[in-house]
Design a protein around this motif. Structure first.
Motif, PDB file in Angstrom:
ATOM      1  N   LEU A  10       2.984  -2.179 -11.090  1.00  0.00           N
ATOM      2  CA  LEU A  10       4.088  -2.412 -10.172  1.00  0.00           C
ATOM      3  C   LEU A  10       4.792  -1.130  -9.752  1.00  0.00           C
ATOM      4  CD1 LEU A  10       5.788  -5.661 -11.512  1.00  0.00           C
ATOM      5  CD2 LEU A  10       5.045  -5.243  -9.167  1.00  0.00           C
ATOM      6  N   GLY A  11       4.439  -0.018 -10.377  1.00  0.00           N
ATOM      7  CA  GLY A  11       5.112   1.219 -10.034  1.00  0.00           C
ATOM      8  C   GLY A  11       6.569   1.203 -10.459  1.00  0.00           C
ATOM      9  N   PRO A  12       7.437   1.941  -9.755  1.00  0.00           N
ATOM     10  CA  PRO A  12       8.826   2.092 -10.204  1.00  0.00           C
ATOM     11  C   PRO A  12       9.787   1.060  -9.617  1.00  0.00           C
ATOM     12  CG  PRO A  12       8.403   3.580  -8.394  1.00  0.00           C
ATOM     13  CD  PRO A  12       7.115   2.823  -8.616  1.00  0.00           C
ATOM     14  N   LEU A  13       9.291  -0.124  -9.245  1.00  0.00           N
ATOM     15  CA  LEU A  13      10.128  -1.046  -8.475  1.00  0.00           C
ATOM     16  C   LEU A  13      11.243  -1.691  -9.286  1.00  0.00           C
ATOM     17  CD1 LEU A  13       7.474  -2.779  -6.212  1.00  0.00           C
ATOM     18  CD2 LEU A  13       8.840  -0.719  -5.790  1.00  0.00           C
ATOM     19  N   HIS A  14      10.987  -1.980 -10.547  1.00  0.00           N
ATOM     20  CA  HIS A  14      12.038  -2.567 -11.397  1.00  0.00           C
ATOM     21  C   HIS A  14      11.807  -2.055 -12.804  1.00  0.00           C
ATOM     22  CE1 HIS A  14      14.439  -5.498 -13.609  1.00  0.00           C
ATOM     23  NE2 HIS A  14      15.060  -5.769 -12.459  1.00  0.00           N
ATOM     24  N   ARG A  15      12.626  -1.137 -13.230  1.00  0.00           N
ATOM     25  CA  ARG A  15      12.386  -0.399 -14.461  1.00  0.00           C
ATOM     26  C   ARG A  15      12.222  -1.316 -15.673  1.00  0.00           C
ATOM     27  NH1 ARG A  15      13.017   4.678 -16.621  1.00  0.00           N
ATOM     28  NH2 ARG A  15      13.839   4.835 -18.737  1.00  0.00           N
ATOM     29  N   THR A  16      13.093  -2.298 -15.822  1.00  0.00           N
ATOM     30  CA  THR A  16      13.041  -3.145 -17.012  1.00  0.00           C
ATOM     31  C   THR A  16      11.769  -3.970 -17.039  1.00  0.00           C
ATOM     32  OG1 THR A  16      15.454  -3.272 -17.001  1.00  0.00           O
ATOM     33  CG2 THR A  16      14.276  -4.866 -18.359  1.00  0.00           C
ATOM     34  N   LEU A  17      11.377  -4.541 -15.896  1.00  0.00           N
ATOM     35  CA  LEU A  17      10.144  -5.329 -15.836  1.00  0.00           C
ATOM     36  C   LEU A  17       8.929  -4.449 -16.080  1.00  0.00           C
ATOM     37  CD1 LEU A  17       8.448  -7.827 -15.260  1.00  0.00           C
ATOM     38  CD2 LEU A  17       8.733  -7.380 -12.808  1.00  0.00           C
ATOM     39  N   THR A  67      10.170   1.282  -2.690  1.00  0.00           N
ATOM     40  CA  THR A  67      11.473   0.912  -3.234  1.00  0.00           C
ATOM     41  C   THR A  67      11.826  -0.503  -2.803  1.00  0.00           C
ATOM     42  OG1 THR A  67      12.711   1.753  -1.323  1.00  0.00           O
ATOM     43  CG2 THR A  67      12.309   3.296  -3.147  1.00  0.00           C
ATOM     44  N   ILE A  68      12.676  -1.129  -3.596  1.00  0.00           N
ATOM     45  CA  ILE A  68      13.277  -2.397  -3.204  1.00  0.00           C
ATOM     46  C   ILE A  68      14.779  -2.254  -3.376  1.00  0.00           C
ATOM     47  CG2 ILE A  68      11.257  -3.789  -3.790  1.00  0.00           C
ATOM     48  CD1 ILE A  68      12.720  -4.606  -6.393  1.00  0.00           C
TER      49      ILE A  68
END
Length: 441
Positions: free
Chosen positions: A243-250, A213-214
């Motif tokens: 990138l996994g689930p770190l930034h949904r839009t990206l 997470t970030i």
């Protein structure tokens, strides 16, 4: 010196990589001025530039340095983007397209500068690139290429069919575009050398450290992992298609696309008779092949594009057929190594470079052109973070846009099949002839 593949995925690059022991994972708390998620070229070039400017950096890599596309690609370094330069001129106008092309040229220069500063001249493996036409383009080809080069401030130039056939013994190719600014490298070894230099300059590089997470907490960005966390004033998402689930839009805007690379067994004199060119070769088809000579008499060959990221059965034979289709005189060729790689694409075929929110940055989706352009993106973000420069805003013309998920991958695959059919149709209408067709100016 050759190192065993170790825990890198099998490839010719893994077999010939420099010795590099795995780096420790993050445990506990680490603090930095800038935390970077992703240990490929996008993250490593940025980390090195920031370290050179006195910033404390921490690189967090889920696997090993250069594990993904950065360590598995064809090793081509050249200006330009996945989106064609001609299309950018048409879409943005000459001035804005020229500025973007200048960024890409700066990235190419930065890669070569880094290799020199690292004291690793052996990483350079060839110079120049030919982009060959699979069907004759006619007398206006040369004028078109020169006009585009002048518009962009580029160094590329047209080659006639006779020049191409002097370099490549195949009837498949006609005219070509020659780019003398391009060069080729051992990408995995460059990634390892960059990481070592980051550490030598006081940076931290953690392997086997996936970020879960970030979040923004008490004025700092916090990247949390299974065993610890990094706190930093600035955070950069420099992953590719994983990138996994770190930034949904990206993450939803990056489309994973697979391609394949093979390296042959030694071919001896037969290869020298067929490829009389020391640089890289690609072609102008919508789904192109690309190749270069490595180890003196081996052919490194890449090609095929698919949204199915699984390795297909019979990959070695598949790649062998691609080689023989261009060089039938190499029909006895045997493939020693073959491997897949996954690239990140955006729908507009331009990279995502810029600020997601205050203190949170992105550098991703270089679409198969990342060996040079990740360095260009790193330079833009380093200037933004350390100097407040806003040149990165030119890439706001290419915003995050949902790639369509599973339906988008299916639609993209249909588009690739259509592109391949168009390629075959173009060649059928102007079949290759010994002698290469009409001379270009």
């Amino acid at each position: 010196m050759r190192a065993p593949p170790g825990d890198y995925p099998p490839s010719w690059y893994a077999l010939t990589r420099m010795p590099a022991e795995p780096r420790a994972g993050l445990a506990g708390l680490a603090k930095a001025d800038v935390a970077i998620v992703g240990g490929g070229f996008a993250g490593l070039h940025l980390a090195r530039l920031l370290a050179l400017r006195g910033r404390r950096v921490a690189v967090l890599e889920r696997q090993r340095i250069g594990w993904g596309a950065s360590g598995r690609n064809g090793g081509f370094v050249s200006p330009g983007f996945a989106e064609s330069s001609a299309s950018l001129v048409q879409r943005l106008g000459a001035q804005r397209a020229r500025a973007l092309f200048a960024h890409s040229q700066a990235g190419v220069r930065l890669v070569e500068q880094a290799i020199a500063e690292l004291g690793r001249p052996e990483l350079l493996m060839g110079r120049g690139q030919l982009t060959c036409c699979r069907s004759a383009r006619g007398r206006g080809f040369g004028d078109e290429v020169r006009a585009l080069a002048e518009t962009l401030g580029a160094a590329f130039e047209p080659w006639t069919a006779e020049q191409v056939q002097g370099a490549l013994a195949t009837s498949r190719y006609h005219q070509a575009i020659h780019d003398p600014q391009a060069f080729q490298i051992h990408p995995l070894n460059l990634a390892l050398a960059l990481a070592a230099d980051v550490v030598a300059r006081g940076g931290q590089v953690f392997e086997g450290t996936g970020v879960d997470t970030i979040a923004r907490e008490r004025g700092a960005w916090v990247a949390r992992t299974a065993q610890g966390r990094v706190e930093a004033a600035e955070l950069v998402l420099a992953g590719n298609a994983d990138l996994g689930p770190l930034h949904r839009t990206l993450v939803r805007s990056v489309l994973p696309v697979a391609t394949y690379v093979a390296v042959t067994e030694p071919l001896g004199r037969a290869l020298g008779d067929s490829v009389r060119w020391g640089g890289a070769v690609t072609d102008t088809r919508r789904a192109c092949d690309y190749f270069r000579v490595v180890d003196g008499d081996r052919l490194l060959w890449g090609g095929r594009i698919t949204t199915d990221t699984r390795e297909p059965p019979g990959l070695r034979e598949l790649m062998r057929r691609h080689i023989v289709a261009v060089f039938p005189q190499l029909s006895a060729v045997k493939i020693a190594h073959a491997w897949p790689g996954v690239m990140g694409y955006a729908r507009h075929k331009m990279p995502f470079i810029g600020q997601l929110e205050p203190g949170l940055w992105m550098s991703s989706a270089y679409g198969g052109h990342g060996v040079g352009q990740t360095a260009a993106g790193a330079l833009l973000l380093a200037d933004a973070i350390t100097e407040g420069d806003d040149e990165w805003r030119r890439y706001q013309a290419f915003p995050l846009r949902w790639a369509g998920g599973a339906a988008g991958r299916m639609a993209t695959q249909v588009v690739y099949w259509w592109m391949q059919a168009r390629d075959l149709w173009d060649e059928w209408r102007a079949p290759p002839k010994l002698g290469g067709g009409r001379r270009s100016g």
